[in-house]
Design an enzyme around this catalytic site. Sequence first.
Site, short mmCIF file in Angstrom:
data_model
loop_
_atom_site.label_atom_id
_atom_site.label_comp_id
_atom_site.label_asym_id
_atom_site.label_seq_id
_atom_site.Cartn_x
_atom_site.Cartn_y
_atom_site.Cartn_z
N GLN A 1 23.26 56.29 36.05
CA GLN A 1 23.23 57.46 36.93
C GLN A 1 22.11 57.31 37.95
O GLN A 1 21.96 58.12 38.85
CB GLN A 1 22.97 58.73 36.12
N ASN A 2 21.31 56.27 37.79
CA ASN A 2 20.14 56.12 38.66
C ASN A 2 20.53 55.56 40.02
O ASN A 2 21.42 54.73 40.13
CB ASN A 2 19.10 55.20 38.00
N ASP B 1 18.03 54.33 41.96
CA ASP B 1 16.80 53.62 42.39
C ASP B 1 16.98 52.11 42.60
O ASP B 1 16.12 51.46 43.19
CB ASP B 1 15.64 53.90 41.42
N HIS C 1 26.14 57.37 40.73
CA HIS C 1 25.65 58.34 41.70
C HIS C 1 25.18 57.71 43.00
O HIS C 1 24.49 58.37 43.78
CB HIS C 1 24.51 59.18 41.06
N CYS D 1 27.50 54.27 66.22
CA CYS D 1 28.10 55.44 66.88
C CYS D 1 27.10 56.57 67.16
O CYS D 1 27.46 57.56 67.79
CB CYS D 1 29.27 55.97 66.05
N GLY E 1 17.76 57.33 28.09
CA GLY E 1 16.96 58.04 29.09
C GLY E 1 17.73 58.98 29.97
O GLY E 1 17.42 59.12 31.15
N THR E 2 18.71 59.64 29.38
CA THR E 2 19.42 60.67 30.18
C THR E 2 19.42 61.98 29.42
O THR E 2 19.60 61.99 28.20
CB THR E 2 20.86 60.25 30.54
N SER E 3 19.25 63.07 30.18
CA SER E 3 19.27 64.39 29.55
C SER E 3 20.70 64.80 29.19
O SER E 3 20.90 65.79 28.50
CB SER E 3 18.66 65.43 30.49
N PRO F 1 12.97 60.14 23.99
CA PRO F 1 11.91 60.81 23.22
C PRO F 1 12.28 62.24 22.84
O PRO F 1 11.76 62.78 21.86
CB PRO F 1 10.71 60.83 24.18
P1 OAD Z 1 16.87 63.81 33.77
O1 OAD Z 1 15.61 63.96 34.51
O2 OAD Z 1 17.76 64.98 33.66
O3 OAD Z 1 16.56 63.33 32.27
C1 OAD Z 1 15.70 62.27 31.99
C2 OAD Z 1 15.74 62.03 30.49
O4 OAD Z 1 14.94 60.91 30.21
C3 OAD Z 1 15.21 63.19 29.65
O5 OAD Z 1 16.13 63.49 28.60
C4 OAD Z 1 13.90 62.65 29.07
O6 OAD Z 1 13.64 63.13 27.75
C5 OAD Z 1 14.20 61.16 29.04
N1 OAD Z 1 13.01 60.29 29.08
C6 OAD Z 1 11.80 60.52 29.63
N2 OAD Z 1 10.99 59.47 29.48
C7 OAD Z 1 11.71 58.52 28.81
C8 OAD Z 1 11.43 57.20 28.36
N3 OAD Z 1 10.25 56.61 28.55
N4 OAD Z 1 12.42 56.53 27.71
C9 OAD Z 1 13.63 57.10 27.49
N5 OAD Z 1 13.94 58.35 27.91
C10 OAD Z 1 13.01 59.04 28.55
O7 OAD Z 1 17.63 62.55 34.41
P2 OAD Z 1 19.15 62.13 34.28
O8 OAD Z 1 19.71 62.41 32.94
O9 OAD Z 1 19.27 60.75 34.80
O10 OAD Z 1 22.21 63.21 39.66
O11 OAD Z 1 19.83 63.10 35.31
C11 OAD Z 1 21.19 62.98 35.56
C12 OAD Z 1 21.49 63.24 36.99
O12 OAD Z 1 20.96 64.50 37.37
C13 OAD Z 1 20.83 62.30 37.97
O13 OAD Z 1 21.54 61.11 38.15
C14 OAD Z 1 20.86 63.09 39.21
C15 OAD Z 1 20.34 64.38 38.67
O14 OAD Z 1 20.58 65.47 39.37
C16 OAD Z 1 22.49 63.19 40.96
O15 OAD Z 1 21.63 63.03 41.80
C17 OAD Z 1 23.94 63.39 41.27
#
Ligand code: OAD
Length: 251
Positions: free
Chosen positions: A103-104, A106, A121, A153, A190-192, A217
């Site tokens: 989803q990143n 970067d 994304h 353009c 690492g996704t919420s 975590p």
């Molecule tokens: P979030 O910021 O929602 O979640 C980040 C997750 O990473 C959380 O659950 C943290 O607990 C976890 N985390 C933090 N540090 C960590 C570490 N060192 N190792 C492992 N996990 C860790 O980010 P995403 O889930 O990526 O979409 O968010 C999903 C989407 O929402 C993004 O792609 C973006 C955003 O809005 C768009 O831009 C369309």
Amino acid sequence: MDIQSNLDAVCDILLAANSVCSLTGAGISAESGIPTFRGKDGLWKTYRAEQLATPAAFIQDPRLVWEWYDWRRGIIASKEPNDGHKVLTEWETLFPNFALITQNIDGIHQRAGSKNVIELHGNIWKLRCTAENTITENHEVPLKESPPHCEACGALLRPHVVWFGESLDASILQHSFQLCATCDVVFLIGTSAVVQPAASLPLSAAERGAKIIEINPDPTPLTGIADFSFQAKSGEFLPVLNEELKKRLYK
Ligand code: OAD
């Protein structure tokens, strides 16, 4: 079960797996120093991502939205891939079939060396013409022109990323669901797991019997369906798992 028993069990599953998928989110880049979206450093000035990453915000104030992206590009450019990203590059050759879905935006998986990255994304280093939809790569930090315009353009360029309220690229999404439908294991790293449709990918895999392994975590809405949930930082945990795996593979 203690951590070692869980690690052993996960290694057994992985060594028997034909196909492994990994879905990553902002947390995998957290240890590189890139703020997550929903973490405490996720604010820019007084804005949350949900206020700026929208078509409406861009129409209302493209300069402001680009200022935010330029700031994020500057942070990303100054950071390096961490050990979590590096392990996933190794997994492209370690497993017979490995898919990295992120989803990143970067581009750090690619910088670490991953060759096949499915970007749900989009990518912050690509710009899209708002008139013609042509996509160009741009790595200027800071941008020479902000907001930038299309050389061909003259129309406004936008980041080639998916904003809130927009649909994901249908073919990328379909491909991701296909991969999840046929894989034996999904890593959720690492996704919420609150943003759709990305969060449905592991669910669809679980429904077809794939094992779900979460590394985060903090608990998420998908922790309950995970077969294994390691409450750890991915940059610390993935190298440990990788070493265990390699010990068994090359013993
Ligand atoms: P979030 O910021 O929602 O979640 C980040 C997750 O990473 C959380 O659950 C943290 O607990 C976890 N985390 C933090 N540090 C960590 C570490 N060192 N190792 C492992 N996990 C860790 O980010 P995403 O889930 O990526 O979409 O968010 C999903 C989407 O929402 C993004 O792609 C973006 C955003 O809005 C768009 O831009 C369309």
